[in-house]
Design an enzyme around this catalytic site. Structure first.
Site, PDB file in Angstrom:
ATOM      1  N   TRP A 362       0.890  -1.078   0.051  1.00 58.77           N
ATOM      2  CA  TRP A 362       0.257   0.119   0.153  1.00 58.77           C
ATOM      3  C   TRP A 362       0.898   1.185   0.024  1.00 58.77           C
ATOM      4  CZ3 TRP A 362      -1.381   3.193   4.582  1.00 58.77           C
ATOM      5  CH2 TRP A 362      -0.382   2.929   5.751  1.00 58.77           C
ATOM      6  N   ASP A 363       2.083   0.940   0.320  1.00 56.08           N
ATOM      7  CA  ASP A 363       2.824   2.172   0.252  1.00 56.08           C
ATOM      8  C   ASP A 363       2.935   3.140  -0.869  1.00 56.08           C
ATOM      9  OD1 ASP A 363       4.252   0.156   1.977  1.00 56.08           O
ATOM     10  OD2 ASP A 363       6.173   1.024   1.818  1.00 56.08           O
ATOM     11  N   GLU A 489       0.625  -2.296  12.490  1.00 62.41           N
ATOM     12  CA  GLU A 489       0.658  -3.672  12.432  1.00 62.41           C
ATOM     13  C   GLU A 489       1.067  -4.212  13.782  1.00 62.41           C
ATOM     14  OE1 GLU A 489       3.521  -4.472   9.665  1.00 62.41           O
ATOM     15  OE2 GLU A 489       2.109  -4.449   8.038  1.00 62.41           O
ATOM     16  N   GLN A 594       3.048   2.544  13.901  1.00 62.69           N
ATOM     17  CA  GLN A 594       2.928   3.476  12.804  1.00 62.69           C
ATOM     18  C   GLN A 594       1.631   4.325  12.999  1.00 62.69           C
ATOM     19  OE1 GLN A 594       3.332   0.061  10.164  1.00 62.69           O
ATOM     20  NE2 GLN A 594       2.786   1.656   8.631  1.00 62.69           N
TER      21      GLN A 594
HETATM   22  C1  BGC Z   1       4.882  -1.288   7.353  1.00 62.91           C
HETATM   23  C2  BGC Z   1       3.889  -1.357   6.510  1.00 62.91           C
HETATM   24  C3  BGC Z   1       4.631  -1.392   5.172  1.00 62.91           C
HETATM   25  C4  BGC Z   1       5.709  -2.354   4.601  1.00 62.91           C
HETATM   26  C5  BGC Z   1       6.748  -1.809   3.549  1.00 62.91           C
HETATM   27  C6  BGC Z   1       6.018  -2.331   7.280  1.00 62.91           C
HETATM   28  O1  BGC Z   1       6.992  -2.535   8.051  1.00 62.91           O
HETATM   29  O2  BGC Z   1       4.291  -1.544   8.583  1.00 62.91           O
HETATM   30  O3  BGC Z   1       3.057  -0.553   6.583  1.00 62.91           O
HETATM   31  O4  BGC Z   1       3.814  -1.352   3.850  1.00 62.91           O
HETATM   32  O5  BGC Z   1       6.711  -2.204   6.042  1.00 62.91           O
HETATM   33  O6  BGC Z   1       7.027  -0.842   3.585  1.00 62.91           O
END
Ligand code: BGC
Length: 786
Positions: A362-363, A489, A594
């Site tokens: 989703w980044d 997360e 986050q």
């Molecule tokens: C983050 C996610 C992100 C992923 C890739 C993870 O550490 O929690 O939000 O999409 O890294 O950057």
């Protein structure tokens, strides 16, 4: 070795590393990576060694492997995908007399590398004395072309400094280059050891081609090189080709004051369907094009492309030279990641390293596409087209999961789910709403009706269908979305995550609007009238939990009733928490990896009052540890909105400088492209106060005391404009295009050609300074006013 300590040098339009530090190679290789979104080269030294990770990446070129599960479960994805280090064409080895150039030996009297953000080239200037005292000057320049997407080129010059020297250059194409695996899973490491099987190799004159395919994913790759050589008389050349290696060797005596110059042109082609002859022809044609343009022509095209980009994207900061450099570095890398990706994904690391296996998350939609939509909108469109091209896979995944519409993957290269961890993988269904949000933003920024008709409306409709089937009405009529994971997360598989619900709400309403706007698309997709009414009703009745006692929104239902994390007892080396504490403990406590609710305050700011934003921000500040690079930028945006301008500046600097200072300690695996994009978001949406709810563009700028001014450029519906913000006022100026209708701190304004529109800045709102968890406050960047 050079006299001064090796390291980054602050400069406004370039990234400069001065001095030799072999230990730092891995991270400088990421920062010096060149890419056009289609093809990427890490910044390894031409001679191949010493090196960190050599890395040549082709967007969408991956190997498959099985995914590891201790226990199986229905709906778990079976195959993983990992980006492959493709045939390396960067290598040019040098023999000086009878000694190989290797910077670990002899002495680097002078060594400097520069990535120039305006010329789009990486240059190197080295003066090296061999162990037996032979002294040479090596000057190289390389580029990955923005204008000829399959092409890269290197100019390599070597000059003896003290007197005549015999010089031998070996220019290679090397497949199955031995590299250390970055994967902890031995099965993945095995799949990536020599992943390429040879199909074909040939040479003619100074030109050679190697064709290979991956063993499991069955993708085919052709890499070709050609050369121009300029030297004094007596040049001896040889070409050698075998399965995994093509090598042009050039030997010559170079007199004092003379030089040997080699220009190497490279072309790459890859496909899941094209045959060996077709790919060979494709790279031969790309090489012919590059040679016809010539080295100077490629440089000129590169500069023109970047001049155009900076005209609509540059940010100038007066008052912080290091941040200035970091912001341009960030924008440059976001451009490199997205510019020519075209029908392929934009991976989380771009094409700068093998981190996250080369997957896109989703980044892209939430952090990278806002930047591209307002600077180089065609690139945002192409990234969304990639999502659209994976719709069949997403529909199939929805079917497997018993849902309607489309379930897009949490992480993937080709559109299939590759996450082996449900709670922070498929359960993060919000990716659907993030894609819808990026679609709405792109449509608002461009008014691209073709995209809307062909792809945009379909993305909105299929994602809305997912929400309609994933959620349900409770006995009181509220529409609930249960059992999902939001952006944070450290809190997984929860009910009514506010971010997810509010983003789904917008998604549902925008899908309904798309059906009205484009009835033919709705008909093609079999949308029934009852369906649209259901979406509107679900959106109207969306459950958004609120904690009346604390006067804040819980991130998800009952979140604020969870016990608190003991931050005082968590030592600095306990971070990132996910590597030092069990997930079950993170999941049941109020600790946030986050921005999640705070991201809702930004992207769905229209759903909160000013007072709620300030209170929510303070509450979540105290519980957010920023173990992800996708947090500080959002915290900057809301800190600025609720009036904590110095804090916003601290977070902006943290975001922009994270990869320079390697604060996440993993830059060796590639740059954090979304976090780099986040530094644009922190500047434009944070200090500039830009919002674009439902496609309407507005500004509410304010500066921290330490900055004298910022000026940023954007493009909106083909209008290019600049906003200059000082401590006292903002001035909006048209660069080209039609008048811009926007707003300044709530006051509608029209920016027309000629005189800029100038407005004073209102004072910021006042709220008590928020506290972060012990030891997790950002580094203070803000200085008291002089
Ligand atoms: C983050 C996610 C992100 C992923 C890739 C993870 O550490 O929690 O939000 O999409 O890294 O950057």
């Amino acid at each position: 070795m050079s006299a001064t300590k090796p390291g980054w040098v602050v400069a406004p339009w370039e990234l400069r590393w001065s001095g030799l530090d072999v230990e730092a190679l891995e991270r400088t290789e990421s920062a010096f990576a060149l890419s056009n979104g289609h093809l990427g080269w890490r910044g390894s030294l031409e001679e191949g060694e010493p090196r960190g990770l050599p890395g040549t990446y082709l967007n969408g070129f991956y190997e498959e492997h099985s995914l590891p599960y201790a226990e199986s479960g229905y709906g778990y994805p079976e195959a993983g995908q990992t980006v492959v280090n493709a045939t390396d064409g960067k290598i040019i080895r040098l023999l000086v007399g009878d000694e190989p150039l290797d910077m670990r030996y002899g002495a680097a009297v002078h060594h400097e590398r520069v990535l120039d953000f305006r010329s789009g080239t990486l240059s190197r200037n080295t003066e090296w004395v061999s162990p037996t005292g032979r002294r040479v000057r090596i000057t190289t320049q390389r580029l990955v072309s923005f204008t000829q997407r399959a092409v890269a080129a290197i100019r390599y010059e070597v000059e003896p400094v003290d007197g005549e020297l015999q010089v031998v250059l070996q220019s290679d194409l090397l497949a199955n280059e031995p590299i250390e695996s970055t994967s902890k899973d031995p099965r993945v490491a095995a799949a990536l050891r020599a992943p390429l099987a040879a199909d074909f190799a040939a040479s003619e004159g100074y030109r050679a081609v190697l064709v290979h395919h991956t063993k499991r994913s069955g993708l085919r790759l052709a890499a070709a090189m050609d050369h121009e050589l300029e030297a004094t008389d007596g040049l001896h050349t040889e070409m050698h080709v075998e399965e995994d290696l093509a090598r042009l060797t050039a030997a010559v005596d170079v007199p004092a004051g003379g030089r040997l110059r080699l220009t190497k042109y490279l072309a790459y082609g890859w496909s899941g369907q094209r045959s060996v002859p077709a790919l060979r022809a494709q790279v031969d044609a790309a090489l012919a094009g590059a040679l016809q343009t010539g080295w100077d022509g490629l440089l000129a095209e590169q500069r023109a492309y970047l001049d155009d980009f900076w005209e609509s994207a540059d940010i100038e900061i007066d008052g912080d030279p290091e941040l200035q450099q970091a912001l341009r570095f960030a924008l440059y890398h976001v451009l490199q990641a997205g510019s020519r990706g075209e029908s392929r994904a934009i991976p989380a690391k771009g094409l700068t390293g093998p981190g996250y296996d080369g997957h896109a998350f989703w980044d892209t939609e939430t952090f990278v596409l806002p930047v591209l939509s307002y600077t180089i909108p065609e690139a945002a469109r192409d990234a969304l087209r990639w999502r659209h091209s994976t719709l069949d896979k997403a529909r199939e995944r929805a079917r497997v999961l018993g849902q309607r519409g489309a379930v897009f993957p949490w992480r993937s290269i080709n559109g299939e789910e590759c996450s082996a961890y449900w709670p922070a993988g498929t359960a993060a269904f919000h990716v659907a709403a993030d894609i819808a949000d990026a679609t709405v933003r792109y449509l608002g920024a461009t008014g691209d009706t073709d995209f809307d008709r062909n792809e945009g409306a379909e993305l909105l409709i299929e994602t809305a269908r997912l929400w309609a089937s994933l959620g349900h009405h409770d006995p009181h009529g509220g529409f609930r979305i249960d059992g999902v994971t939001g952006p944070d997360e450290y809190t997984a598989v929860v009910d009514n995550n506010v971010y997810t619900n509010l983003m789904a709400q917008r998604n549902l309403l925008q899908a309904a609007a798309a059906c009205e706007r484009l009835p033919e698309v709705a008909e093609r997709l079999g949308v029934e009238e009852g369906e649209v009414a259901f979406w509107r009703n679900a959106a109207r009745n969306m459950v958004v939990p609120y904690d009346d006692v604390l006067g804040v929104h819980p991130q998800s239902e009952r979140f604020t009733e969870h016990t608190e994390w003991d931050f005082a007892a968590t030592p600095p080396e306990g971070y990132p928490l996910l590597l030092n504490y069990p997930y079950f403990d993170l999941y049941r406590k109020q600790v946030i990896k986050q921005a999640d609710l705070v991201l809702a305050l930004h992207l769905r700011g229209d759903a909160f009052t000013e007072e709620q934003k300030a209170r929510n921000f303070a509450y979540y500040e105290a519980r957010t540890v920023r173990d992800s690079s996708l947090s500080a930028c959002t915290q900057a945006v809301i800190a600025a909105e609720v009036g904590h301008l110095d804090l916003a500046y601290d977070y902006l600097a943290e975001t922009a400088l994270a990869d320079f200072h390697d604060i996440h300690r993993n830059v060796r695996n590639g740059l954090h492209i979304a976090s780099l994009a986040g530094s644009w978001i922190a500047t434009i949406a944070g200090l500039g106060g830009m919002r674009d709810h439902d496609g309407v563009l507005t500004f509410a700028p304010r500066l921290p005391a330490a900055l004298r001014s910022i000026t940023f450029r954007m493009c909106y519906r083909e209008t290019r404009f600049a906003v200059e913000v000082t401590q006292e006022q903002a001035s909006y100026r048209l660069i080209s295009g039609k008048p811009l209708h926007t707003a300044h701190h709530g006051e509608p304004i029209v920016v027309s050609p000629g005189e800029p529109v100038v407005r004073p800045l209102p004072p910021p709102p006042r709220h008590p300074a928020p506290q972060q968890p012990v030891g997790r406050a950002p580094q203070r960047r803000s200085r008291p006013p002089v």
